[in-house]
Design an enzyme around this catalytic site. Structure first.
Site, PDB file in Angstrom:
ATOM      1  CB  SER A 176      -0.906   0.010   1.227  1.00 40.41           C
ATOM      2  OG  SER A 176      -0.109  -0.090   2.379  1.00 40.41           O
ATOM      3  CG  HIS A 197      -3.959  -1.549  -0.869  1.00 37.84           C
ATOM      4  ND1 HIS A 197      -4.335  -0.262  -0.556  1.00 37.84           N
ATOM      5  CD2 HIS A 197      -3.622  -2.131   0.313  1.00 37.84           C
ATOM      6  CE1 HIS A 197      -4.221  -0.076   0.749  1.00 37.84           C
ATOM      7  NE2 HIS A 197      -3.800  -1.184   1.295  1.00 37.84           N
ATOM      8  CD  GLU A 209      -6.424   1.940  -2.876  1.00 40.59           C
ATOM      9  OE1 GLU A 209      -6.796   3.109  -2.700  1.00 40.59           O
ATOM     10  OE2 GLU A 209      -5.385   1.473  -2.361  1.00 40.59           O
ATOM     11  CG  ASN A 247      -3.455   4.334   2.792  1.00 38.73           C
ATOM     12  OD1 ASN A 247      -4.338   4.541   3.623  1.00 38.73           O
ATOM     13  ND2 ASN A 247      -2.946   3.145   2.589  1.00 38.73           N
TER      14      ASN A 247
END
Length: 349
Positions: A176, A197, A209, A247
């Site tokens: 990530s 991810h 993701e 993130n």
């Protein structure tokens, strides 16, 4: 545990191994949660399909690493019923046994809640081959790597996998925070390398993701994207950017809140209350940062600042550095921006 109202939004955020100063954006807590993603609306295991009837065409799948994320990925892949075999690999027996126990515990919980039948549970577990022999991965169609975010370790793994696996095998990293392109180069098959991810807990969180690079074969990307759908998740496409989508947006949000603390623009409590009531988020950014670990956010931010010095969103707030230096990591240490009693948040520190 994250409060139930906040779990859906934030339980897939960060994971960190501070002992090795490595960064993993994945989870806030080590939760073993069972999900409706493992069953159809009637609570039964999905019908088994052969690879020829799926868009991905992945008949056999390998999962490398059975830790917090890996065991969940393995369980969800097996529960989908679309694979003839799922190979679960750990290099050491103790870690293999630990991952196996996690999966078994989660499946037993599903049976006890009548989410799946005992027979379906037995078939699920029987479809997983647990091994410490990496050669068991050489003929699988897809390998999902879920080890800690240590780039040197990943270089070793992908160099070995690249030499051992059949040329058609696709590699997918659950990273990530690390560059997909860098890891793809290690493998010797950049055209067959993607990022994938998942979020923690994998059994519950629907989002995945899927990340491609400029060297990823479009067909490889599309097959992996389809596989994510086939195992009951919701895929989103993203380029090889730091932090990907979630993130990349969420970490800078926490950092900006900390900069407000540095400038004394507002109190910790008022910042969090404002975001909860004004932006509709279930948990304010400083509460969230404390929960997932201030050390985790620090090392993510530090890595980004060093690698992308020209990106203004990547900063290291003074209050964050001071707290980490003092060993105040938030929930895990009992003190951060708030006082903590286990998982129960108290007043601002």
């Amino acid at each position: 545990m994250i409060p139930s109202k906040g779990r859906q939004m934030f339980s897939g955020v960060f994971r960190h191994s501070s002992a090795r100063r490595t960064i993993v954006a994945a989870s806030a807590s080590d939760c073993s949660v069972c999900s409706t993603a493992l069953k159809n609306p009637r609570g039964e295991r999905r019908q088994s399909f052969s690879s020829s009837t799926t868009k991905s065409g992945f008949d056999t799948v390998g999962v490398l690493g059975l830790g917090l994320m890996g065991h969940g990925i393995c369980q969800v892949a097996a529960a989908s019923g679309i694979h003839s075999k799922v190979v679960a690999f750990e290099p050491e027996q103790k870690f293999l046994d630990s991952g196996k126990k996690r999966i078994e515990k989660s499946v037993v919980k599903l049976v006890s809640k009548e989410k799946i039948t005992k027979d379906a549970a037995e078939k699920l577990l029987a479809s997983i081959t647990f091994t410490t022999d990496i050669t068991q991965l050489q003929n699988v169609d897809l390998v999902v790597e879920a080890v800690i975010e240590d780039l040197d370790l990943k270089e070793k793994i992908y160099t070995e996998l690249g030499a051992a696996c059949k040329p058609e095998t696709i590699f997918a990293s659950n990273t990530s925070s690390l560059s997909i392109g860098e890891m793809a180069a290690f493998s010797g098959r950049a055209d067959k390398f993607v990022g994938i991810h998942f979020f923690n807990p994998v059994q519950l969180m629907k989002l995945v993701e899927v990340i491609g690079t400029d060297k990823t074969d479009p067909t490889v990307f599309d097959r992996t994207y389809s596989w994510v759908e086939e195992i009951g998740k919701v895929p989103v496409k993203c380029g090889d950017t730091p932090g990907f989508i979630v993130n990349r947006l969420l970490v800078p949000n926490c950092l900006q809140a900390m900069l407000m603390v540095d400038r004394e623009d507002a109190t910790v409590n008022d910042i969090d209350v404002s975001m909860q009531l004004g932006a509709g988020v279930p948990m304010g950014p400083l509460h969230l940062a404390d929960y997932v670990g201030l050390d985790t956010i620090f090392y993510i931010a530090q890595g980004w600042v060093e690698k992308y010095p020209g990106e203004p969103a990547f900063v290291l707030p003074k209050c964050l550095e001071e707290k980490v230096k003092s060993g105040n990591f938030g929930r895990k240490s009992g003190l951060g921006f708030y006082k903590w009693d286990g998982d129960r948040r108290g007043d601002p520190a």
